[in-house]
Design an enzyme around this catalytic site. Structure first.
Site, PDB file in Angstrom:
ATOM      1  N   GLY A   1      36.150 -34.263 -57.378  1.00 21.87           N
ATOM      2  CA  GLY A   1      36.864 -35.266 -56.578  1.00 21.87           C
ATOM      3  C   GLY A   1      35.935 -36.123 -55.747  1.00 21.87           C
TER       4      GLY A   1
ATOM      5  CB  THR B   1      32.201 -41.875 -55.787  1.00 22.60           C
ATOM      6  OG1 THR B   1      31.771 -41.553 -54.466  1.00 22.60           O
ATOM      7  CG2 THR B   1      32.471 -43.353 -55.894  1.00 22.60           C
ATOM      8  CB  ALA B   2      32.223 -39.665 -60.644  1.00 21.32           C
TER       9      ALA B   2
ATOM     10  CB  SER C   1      35.684 -27.253 -54.968  1.00 14.72           C
ATOM     11  OG  SER C   1      35.304 -26.434 -53.881  1.00 14.72           O
TER      12      SER C   1
ATOM     13  CB  ILE D   1      31.842 -27.420 -54.165  1.00  9.77           C
ATOM     14  CG1 ILE D   1      31.878 -25.944 -54.564  1.00  9.77           C
ATOM     15  CG2 ILE D   1      30.560 -28.085 -54.666  1.00  9.77           C
ATOM     16  CD1 ILE D   1      32.061 -25.736 -56.058  1.00  9.77           C
TER      17      ILE D   1
ATOM     18  CB  VAL E   1      24.422 -40.570 -49.998  1.00 13.67           C
ATOM     19  CG1 VAL E   1      23.987 -40.034 -48.656  1.00 13.67           C
ATOM     20  CG2 VAL E   1      23.924 -39.649 -51.110  1.00 13.67           C
TER      21      VAL E   1
ATOM     22  CE  LYS F   1      22.870 -54.435 -53.009  1.00 19.77           C
ATOM     23  NZ  LYS F   1      22.937 -53.318 -53.997  1.00 19.77           N
TER      24      LYS F   1
ATOM     25  CB  VAL G   1      36.921 -25.319 -62.087  1.00 19.79           C
ATOM     26  CG1 VAL G   1      36.630 -24.878 -63.521  1.00 19.79           C
ATOM     27  CG2 VAL G   1      38.075 -26.323 -62.061  1.00 19.79           C
TER      28      VAL G   1
ATOM     29  N   GLY H   1      24.157 -46.067 -59.157  1.00 16.81           N
ATOM     30  CA  GLY H   1      24.988 -44.896 -59.462  1.00 16.81           C
ATOM     31  C   GLY H   1      26.437 -45.259 -59.705  1.00 16.81           C
TER      32      GLY H   1
HETATM   33  C1  LIG Z   1      20.372 -39.804 -52.159  1.00 22.11           C
HETATM   34  C2  LIG Z   1      21.370 -40.577 -52.992  1.00 22.11           C
HETATM   35  C3  LIG Z   1      21.664 -41.902 -52.653  1.00 22.11           C
HETATM   36  C4  LIG Z   1      22.574 -42.628 -53.424  1.00 22.11           C
HETATM   37  N1  LIG Z   1      22.838 -43.944 -53.121  1.00 22.11           N
HETATM   38  C5  LIG Z   1      23.656 -44.652 -53.944  1.00 22.11           C
HETATM   39  C6  LIG Z   1      23.912 -46.037 -53.717  1.00 22.11           C
HETATM   40  O1  LIG Z   1      23.444 -46.621 -52.747  1.00 22.11           O
HETATM   41  N2  LIG Z   1      24.703 -46.705 -54.603  1.00 22.11           N
HETATM   42  C7  LIG Z   1      25.274 -46.086 -55.673  1.00 22.11           C
HETATM   43  O2  LIG Z   1      25.946 -46.747 -56.450  1.00 22.11           O
HETATM   44  N3  LIG Z   1      25.080 -44.754 -55.906  1.00 22.11           N
HETATM   45  C8  LIG Z   1      24.293 -44.048 -55.071  1.00 22.11           C
HETATM   46  N4  LIG Z   1      24.086 -42.725 -55.304  1.00 22.11           N
HETATM   47  C9  LIG Z   1      24.848 -42.088 -56.404  1.00 22.11           C
HETATM   48  C10 LIG Z   1      26.256 -41.770 -55.893  1.00 22.11           C
HETATM   49  O3  LIG Z   1      26.184 -40.969 -54.744  1.00 22.11           O
HETATM   50  C11 LIG Z   1      27.026 -41.012 -56.960  1.00 22.11           C
HETATM   51  O4  LIG Z   1      26.961 -41.713 -58.177  1.00 22.11           O
HETATM   52  C12 LIG Z   1      28.504 -40.916 -56.587  1.00 22.11           C
HETATM   53  O5  LIG Z   1      28.654 -40.409 -55.293  1.00 22.11           O
HETATM   54  C13 LIG Z   1      29.200 -40.048 -57.601  1.00 22.11           C
HETATM   55  O6  LIG Z   1      28.970 -38.725 -57.339  1.00 22.11           O
HETATM   56  P1  LIG Z   1      29.852 -37.698 -58.223  1.00 22.11           P
HETATM   57  O7  LIG Z   1      31.311 -37.957 -57.938  1.00 22.11           O
HETATM   58  O8  LIG Z   1      29.380 -37.801 -59.609  1.00 22.11           O
HETATM   59  O9  LIG Z   1      29.402 -36.288 -57.679  1.00 22.11           O
HETATM   60  P2  LIG Z   1      29.728 -35.542 -56.219  1.00 22.11           P
HETATM   61  O10 LIG Z   1      29.892 -36.579 -55.202  1.00 22.11           O
HETATM   62  O11 LIG Z   1      28.666 -34.545 -56.161  1.00 22.11           O
HETATM   63  O12 LIG Z   1      31.138 -34.880 -56.505  1.00 22.11           O
HETATM   64  C14 LIG Z   1      31.236 -33.694 -57.250  1.00 22.11           C
HETATM   65  C15 LIG Z   1      32.664 -33.174 -57.093  1.00 22.11           C
HETATM   66  O13 LIG Z   1      32.844 -32.049 -57.953  1.00 22.11           O
HETATM   67  C16 LIG Z   1      33.511 -31.018 -57.243  1.00 22.11           C
HETATM   68  N5  LIG Z   1      33.175 -29.747 -57.848  1.00 22.11           N
HETATM   69  C17 LIG Z   1      31.961 -29.277 -58.173  1.00 22.11           C
HETATM   70  N6  LIG Z   1      32.068 -28.047 -58.705  1.00 22.11           N
HETATM   71  C18 LIG Z   1      33.390 -27.747 -58.736  1.00 22.11           C
HETATM   72  C19 LIG Z   1      34.157 -26.627 -59.175  1.00 22.11           C
HETATM   73  N7  LIG Z   1      33.581 -25.553 -59.694  1.00 22.11           N
HETATM   74  N8  LIG Z   1      35.497 -26.657 -59.039  1.00 22.11           N
HETATM   75  C20 LIG Z   1      36.114 -27.756 -58.507  1.00 22.11           C
HETATM   76  N9  LIG Z   1      35.455 -28.838 -58.078  1.00 22.11           N
HETATM   77  C21 LIG Z   1      34.098 -28.830 -58.197  1.00 22.11           C
HETATM   78  C22 LIG Z   1      33.027 -31.178 -55.820  1.00 22.11           C
HETATM   79  O14 LIG Z   1      33.925 -30.551 -54.913  1.00 22.11           O
HETATM   80  C23 LIG Z   1      33.032 -32.705 -55.692  1.00 22.11           C
HETATM   81  O15 LIG Z   1      34.332 -33.134 -55.366  1.00 22.11           O
HETATM   82  C24 LIG Z   1      23.205 -41.984 -54.526  1.00 22.11           C
HETATM   83  C25 LIG Z   1      22.931 -40.661 -54.852  1.00 22.11           C
HETATM   84  C26 LIG Z   1      22.018 -39.950 -54.090  1.00 22.11           C
HETATM   85  C27 LIG Z   1      21.723 -38.527 -54.455  1.00 22.11           C
HETATM   86  N1  LIG Z   2      25.241 -57.192 -63.107  1.00 21.29           N
HETATM   87  C1  LIG Z   2      24.605 -57.948 -62.047  1.00 21.29           C
HETATM   88  C2  LIG Z   2      23.241 -57.295 -61.753  1.00 21.29           C
HETATM   89  C3  LIG Z   2      22.518 -57.937 -60.618  1.00 21.29           C
HETATM   90  C4  LIG Z   2      22.224 -59.270 -60.498  1.00 21.29           C
HETATM   91  N2  LIG Z   2      21.561 -59.442 -59.302  1.00 21.29           N
HETATM   92  C5  LIG Z   2      21.444 -58.270 -58.663  1.00 21.29           C
HETATM   93  C6  LIG Z   2      20.898 -57.956 -57.418  1.00 21.29           C
HETATM   94  C7  LIG Z   2      20.953 -56.631 -57.035  1.00 21.29           C
HETATM   95 CL1  LIG Z   2      20.329 -56.213 -55.479  1.00 21.29          CL
HETATM   96  C8  LIG Z   2      21.500 -55.643 -57.830  1.00 21.29           C
HETATM   97  C9  LIG Z   2      22.057 -55.960 -59.067  1.00 21.29           C
HETATM   98  C10 LIG Z   2      22.029 -57.282 -59.470  1.00 21.29           C
HETATM   99  C11 LIG Z   2      25.522 -57.928 -60.835  1.00 21.29           C
HETATM  100  O1  LIG Z   2      26.068 -56.867 -60.522  1.00 21.29           O
HETATM  101  O2  LIG Z   2      25.657 -58.998 -60.205  1.00 21.29           O
END
Ligand SMILES: Cc1cc2nc3c(=O)[nH]c(=O)nc-3n(C[C@H](O)[C@H](O)[C@H](O)COP(=O)(O)OP(=O)(O)OC[C@H]3O[C@@H](n4cnc5c(N)ncnc54)[C@H](O)[C@@H]3O)c2cc1C
Ligand SMILES: N[C@H](Cc1c[nH]c2cc(Cl)ccc12)C(=O)O
Length: 531
Positions: A20, A22-23, A46, A49, A54, A85, A209, A372
């Site tokens: 649950g 962002t993805a 969960s 967890i 971020v 941004k 899970v 991400g």
């Molecule tokens: C340091 C850092 C900086 C980042 N900065 C950016 C950014 O600026 N821009 C950007 O686009 N992306 C960024 N990202 C990536 C972004 O954080 C992730 O792509 C986004 O948050 C998606 O995370 P997720 O949902 O895949 O995983 P998570 O956020 O880790 O979620 C995992 C989920 O799975 C659940 N889960 C896990 N195991 C179980 C289980 N056994 N049973 C039930 N539930 C479970 C957890 O409870 C949680 O809800 C960053 C990542 C990092 C590490």
């Molecule tokens: N798909 C484009 C990718 C892109 C174009 N300019 C920038 C600048 C920064 Cl900081 C990140 C991505 C892109 C878009 O999303 O506009």
């Protein structure tokens, strides 16, 4: 291994999302918007967890995600402390005190050549970005891209319009360049999308899970929650983060590391209060180079998200936290540090049998260009485009895996260029960064870029979300790799180019005079009184 029912006999209309973050909630809300009640969606997450906590800056393409959900900025931005941004500001990558921007702005072309070629012919200045892009000056002046009446900075800057069903980002690329993206609090966005999804019929199960049950062919028949027991489905989406509980653990899909070309494997993050009236809200993400990596600064409404992304081979966690706290200053004194180990690379295939991984479980690169959430959005669009039927076509699954794998491989190459081109050499980390192994095919492309700036013919050959001008920004901004311009530019009259440079300076000056700062803009949005 469970000998349950053979799931391949049914039309897949039961989707189970595990996770649950962002993805998970982006996936669930988008699938509901796409298929309504024709597909049931269950999210199991969960409460024990945590999410990664971020992930706050985005690509401009993310606006198509919100449009697809029929959400306007006023609907979701205040709930997520979101701001605009215009660019990423690279600070101290060439040398201390130097900065340049990578903006959301198409590069003008003069006489069939990009303006940067004419800039090189002119005799380079310190700031190619401010000479060639209007947004660079708006970032320096910390202006909002929208006026207090809500109108966009350049009334002629048309967006490609909302993405009709079936038109994905990759099909949209190149049509127009929208001038901004967003910063938002990832946890608040997940919470907002959870409500959006549940309001539209998504079933929300809060549980851990504990088991993933497979039939005799290795297809997932159900997941077993600690309290809720078995949850059956046809298609299972693994959004469990770096652990990849379904794809990497249960189905044992291998992970392909990018670590040799991108060594940053750790991060430490802080949330720092921001006195917006006093400091204002900069309209850009900042990446400030450090001795063993770089620090992100993301301005949100009311606070700053900041963190040090570093290579553990060159810096220990406690040193990284000390550096970050010193950088963030006294406002961070009471902030709790969030230390994170990052899995850099991607799953060999993100869709195997009836399991699709989206988010960190699928793959991840350091957030230097905020990719991400772009990966998530792209993967969801491709899942809708390639949604399976009872035949579970292997060709369909193969096309999905190629599209998703190429996007991550392409971004890997783009980020590798940042380190190869950075002029800094004051620490072993930076001296090593200039010589790291390149992904396949990149060495040849880099030699070409030294002779001819990147264009659609000579960058990574598959869709990965980044246009050629993004590569030009990094090459010309980082300063570590000499580039040249075509002889034809040297032999041609440059009157038209000089006019274009003057026009950019003029537009920037006019917009700086007429646009508000972000605090005034968002304070007014929150009062519900955009005039
Ligand atoms: C340091 C850092 C900086 C980042 N900065 C950016 C950014 O600026 N821009 C950007 O686009 N992306 C960024 N990202 C990536 C972004 O954080 C992730 O792509 C986004 O948050 C998606 O995370 P997720 O949902 O895949 O995983 P998570 O956020 O880790 O979620 C995992 C989920 O799975 C659940 N889960 C896990 N195991 C179980 C289980 N056994 N049973 C039930 N539930 C479970 C957890 O409870 C949680 O809800 C960053 C990542 C990092 C590490
Ligand atoms: N798909 C484009 C990718 C892109 C174009 N300019 C920038 C600048 C920064 Cl900081 C990140 C991505 C892109 C878009 O999303 O506009």
């Amino acid at each position: 291994m469970n000998a349950g029912a053979d799931v391949t006999r049914t039309i897949p209309d039961r989707v189970v999302v595990v996770g649950g973050g962002t993805a998970g909630w982006m996936t669930a809300s988008y699938l509901k918007a796409a298929f309504g009640h024709r597909v049931s969606v269950t999210v199991v997450e969960s409460s024990r967890i945590g999410t990664i906590g971020v992930g706050e800056a985005t690509f401009s393409d993310i606006r198509h995600f919100f449009e697809f959900l029929d959400l306007k900025e006023e609907d979701w931005m205040p709930a997520c402390n979101a701001t605009y941004k215009l660019a990423v500001r690279f600070q101290d990558w060439r040398r201390p005190g130097h900065h340049f921007y990578h903006p959301f702005e198409k590069l003008p072309s003069v006489g069939g050549f990009p303006l940067t070629d004419w800039w090189l012919r002119n005799g380079p200045t310190e700031r190619f970005d401010a000479d060639c892009f209007v947004l660079a000056s708006l970032c320096d002046a910390e202006r909002s891209p929208r006026r207090l009446d809500g109108s966009l900075l350049d009334r002629g800057a048309i967006d490609g319009g909302s993405t009709p069903m079936g038109l994905t980002m990759s099909e949209h690329q190149g049509a127009t360049q929208f001038p901004y993206a967003y910063h938002f609090e990832a946890a608040l966005l997940a919470k907002y999308l959870c409500q959006y999804a549940v309001d539209r019929g998504v079933r929300h199960v809060v549980d851990d899970v504990e088991d993933v049950l497979l039939d005799q062919r290795g297809w997932i028949t159900s997941v077993r929650g600690k309290e809720s027991g078995e949850i059956h489905g046809d298609l299972f989406v693994d959004c469990t983060g770096f652990k990849g509980l379904l794809l990497n653990k249960a189905l044992e899909v291998p992970f392909v590391s990018y670590q040799e070309s991108l060594p940053n494997d750790s991060a430490v993050a802080l949330q720092v209060p921001l006195d917006m009236r006093e400091r204002g809200i900069p309209p850009y993400t900042q990446a400030t180079a450090q001795e063993a990596g770089w620090i992100w600064t993301i301005p949100l409404f009311g606070r700053i998200g900041t963190g040090y992304v570093y290579a553990s081979d060159y810096c220990a966690p406690d040193e990284a936290e000390r550096v970050l706290r010193e950088f963030a200053g006294p406002a961070a004194a009471d902030a709790e540090a969030n230390h994170i180990r990052m899995r850099i690379g991607r799953s060999a295939e993100s869709w195997v049998r009836n399991c699709v991984a989206i988010g960190l479980s699928s793959g991840f690169v350091e957030p230097l260009e905020s990719t991400g959430i772009f990966f998530i959005h792209h993967a969801i669009e491709q899942l809708v485009k390639h949604f399976p039927d009872a035949g579970w076509s292997e060709h369909n699954r193969g096309m999905y895996n190629s599209a998703v794998g190429n996007v991550m491989d392409g971004v890997r190459e783009f980020l590798t260029l940042h380190y190869l081109a950075a002029e800094r050499s004051d620490t072993q980390y930076w001296r090593d960064a200039a010589h790291r192994p390149m992904p396949d095919g990149m060495a040849e492309r880099l030699e070409r870029w030294k002779v001819q700036l990147p264009d659609t013919e000579n960058i990574f050959p598959y869709y990965h979300g980044l246009p050629p001008y993004s590569y030009m920004c990094i090459l010309l901004g980082m300063g570590g790799i000499a580039t040249s311009y075509p002889p034809a530019v040297g032999l041609s009259d440059d009157t038209a180019a000089q006019k274009e440079f003057a026009a950019i300076r003029g537009r920037a000056g006019h917009l700086i005079e007429s646009l508000p700062n972000q605090y005034d803009y968002f304070a007014q949005m929150r009062k519900g009184s955009l005039r």
